[in-house]
Each structure stands twice: as structure tokens, then as C-alpha cells.
Enzyme design. Structure first.
Site, mmCIF file in Angstrom:
data_model
loop_
_atom_site.group_PDB
_atom_site.id
_atom_site.type_symbol
_atom_site.label_atom_id
_atom_site.label_comp_id
_atom_site.label_asym_id
_atom_site.label_seq_id
_atom_site.Cartn_x
_atom_site.Cartn_y
_atom_site.Cartn_z
ATOM 1 N N ASP A 1 -12.689 14.432 7.556
ATOM 2 C CA ASP A 1 -11.536 13.611 7.178
ATOM 3 C C ASP A 1 -12.004 12.483 6.256
ATOM 4 O OD1 ASP A 1 -8.532 13.161 8.049
ATOM 5 O OD2 ASP A 1 -9.458 11.174 7.924
ATOM 6 N N ASN B 1 -5.483 5.677 -2.363
ATOM 7 C CA ASN B 1 -4.192 5.870 -3.031
ATOM 8 C C ASN B 1 -3.598 4.553 -3.505
ATOM 9 O OD1 ASN B 1 -3.653 8.627 -3.208
ATOM 10 N ND2 ASN B 1 -2.889 8.752 -1.108
ATOM 11 N N ASP C 1 -5.365 12.311 -5.751
ATOM 12 C CA ASP C 1 -5.577 13.752 -5.935
ATOM 13 C C ASP C 1 -6.958 14.014 -6.544
ATOM 14 O OD1 ASP C 1 -3.114 14.338 -4.896
ATOM 15 O OD2 ASP C 1 -2.146 14.695 -6.826
ATOM 16 N N GLU D 1 -5.838 14.844 3.676
ATOM 17 C CA GLU D 1 -7.226 14.542 3.318
ATOM 18 C C GLU D 1 -8.216 15.159 4.306
ATOM 19 O OE1 GLU D 1 -5.599 10.874 5.566
ATOM 20 O OE2 GLU D 1 -4.879 12.417 4.203
#
Length: 247
Positions: free
Chosen positions: A118, A126, A135, A161
């Protein structure tokens, strides 16, 4: 479908086309010959020439059109199959593909190590560089993991993620095999930590937490995933950017 299969398909299409043309010519010649024998009034040479020319003009474009449509259909099916099994962002296996392949591998009876991975503080990434940048961070992480994963390992983006990694470890010397597998994943973690993503906003250091579990005899994938997931949460609660092995 790999390049060899595609080439074989092309050869089959060509051979089928030649067969269609040859059959058309022979059928036309035979039919014309029979007609001439019955009536006996037509010019034999002219009739036979026409019987040869007509299918030669009609059959090739007809087959070519059919072959073109067949080829387009095959390519479309390949794209659909790819979409069904690969994550479009990272080009890794998707969750469905991972579950199917992992279930099959575990069914062989071999010992495997599963790592649930993770990305740490992904929301902050972000927030800093936007969703497009996020992304790019996922693609960056996927490429680093892919390049450093054990040979023949099954690597997938499970969603968001989160990634999954499954690979076989030897039955013999189980303790040493687990230690070696854990060391390999630790090397993957260090490589990800050491390779920043270059963005207009500056270098972004992407790290990840890893939850590890070694498969047990007759253990289902769901149980193995649950144990690795529990280890993952333990790694995150312990400070992130680290490994935790399920006991």
C-alpha cells in the site's frame, strides 16, 4: 495472443483464402464442363475461360473482405481480453486476474509468499501534485515494483493505491526460504524509496508499506489475503514504509 500465434493465424487465413479460390475455380470448371457435355452448343474454350476468370475475379475480394472482418474481430476480442485482465493505468494484472492466477498457483501445493503493498500517504501525494500526478505516482510505483519483483512473480494492482505480489518459495529449508523472500521484498521497498518521481513540483518520494504472509497447506487465497492484509495494517500502524510478516 503472442506474436507466434498471430503469425500462425495469418498463415491460416492465407491458406483458407487460397482454398476458397481453388475450390471456386474447380467447381466452376466442373459445372461448365458438365453443361457443355449436356448441351454441346457452347464454344468449349471460351466457356471454360469464362468459368476460370469469373471466380478468380469474385473469390479473392470476397475472401479478402471476410478475412478483414475476421481479423478486426480477433483484434477486438484481444483488446477486450486485455481490458478484462489488465489494469489500464499501470498495465499490471487487475484484481480479477490476480485472484484467478493466484488461486491456480496456490492450487499446485507449492509454498508461496504473498505481499500486500500500500502506497504511503497517497492522499497527500494527490493533494500536492493533483490527481494526474497521483496517477503518475502509481505508474512509477508499479514500474519500480515490476522491475524489482522476483522472476515469475505475479504482480497486480488490486485497487486504488494497493498492489499484490505473489511468488513461489522453496519447500525445503522453509525458514531460510522465507528469510530470503523477505529480504527480496525489503530490497524492493528500498528501491522504491530510493527512486523519486520527477514532477514539475519537484521530486516526490513514493514509499510503501508491505504486509507479508507465507501460504500454509490447503489454505485458501481469501485466508492468505486476510493474513497479509492484517500484517499490512500492522506495518502502517508501526510507522509505514516497512515490512511486517504475518506469523
Amino acid at each position: 495472443m503472442d506474436e507466434m500465434n498471430i503469425a500462425a493465424t495469418k498463415v491460416r487465413l492465407v491458406l483458407t483464402g487460397l482454398g476458397v479460390v481453388a475450390f471456386s475455380v474447380v467447381a466452376s470448371l466442373v459445372a461448365t464442363h458438365i453443361s457443355f457435355q449436356i448441351s454441346g452448343t457452347a464454344d468449349y474454350a471460351t466457356t471454360m475461360m469464362v468459368a476460370f476468370i469469373i471466380p478468380m475475379l469474385v473469390a479473392p475480394p470476397s475472401y479478402g473482405f471476410v478475412a478483414y472482418l475476421s481479423w478486426k474481430l480477433k483484434k477486438a476480442n484481444e483488446r477486450l481480453d486485455k481490458l478484462a485482465h489488465l489494469d489500464p493505468l499501470t498495465a499490471l494484472h487487475n484484481r480479477r486476474s490476480f485472484v484467478d492466477a493466484a488461486t491456480a498457483r496456490l492450487g499446485t501445493g507449492s509454498s508461496h509468499m504473498l505481499a500486500m503493498i500500500d502506497i504511503d500517504h497517497f492522499k497527500k501525494i494527490n493533494d500536492r501534485i493533483g490527481h494526474a500526478g497521483g496517477d503518475n505516482a502509481l505508474k512509477h510505483a508499479a514500474e519500480v515494483l515490476r522491475s524489482s519483483a522476483p522472476k515469475e512473480a505475479l504482480l497486480a494492482r488490486l485497487g486504488g493505491e494497493e498492489f499484490g505480489l505473489l511468488f513461489a518459495i522453496p519447500h525445503d529449508a522453509r525458514g531460510a526460504a522465507v528469510t530470503a523472500a523477505e529480504a527480496h521484498i525489503e530490497a524492493m521497498r528500498l528501491q522504491l524509496e530510493a527512486m523519486p518521481l520527477i514532477t514539475p513540483q519537484g521530486l516526490i518520494y513514493v514509499t510503501a508499506s508491505f504486509g507479508l504472509a507465507v501460504s500454509r497447506p490447503d489454505e485458501t487465497l481469501d485466508i492468505l489475503l486476510s493474513r497479509a492484509d492484517t500484517a499490512l495494517y500492522a506495518a502502517k500502524n508501526a510507522g509505514r514504509n516497512r515490512l511486517q510478516l504475518s506469523m
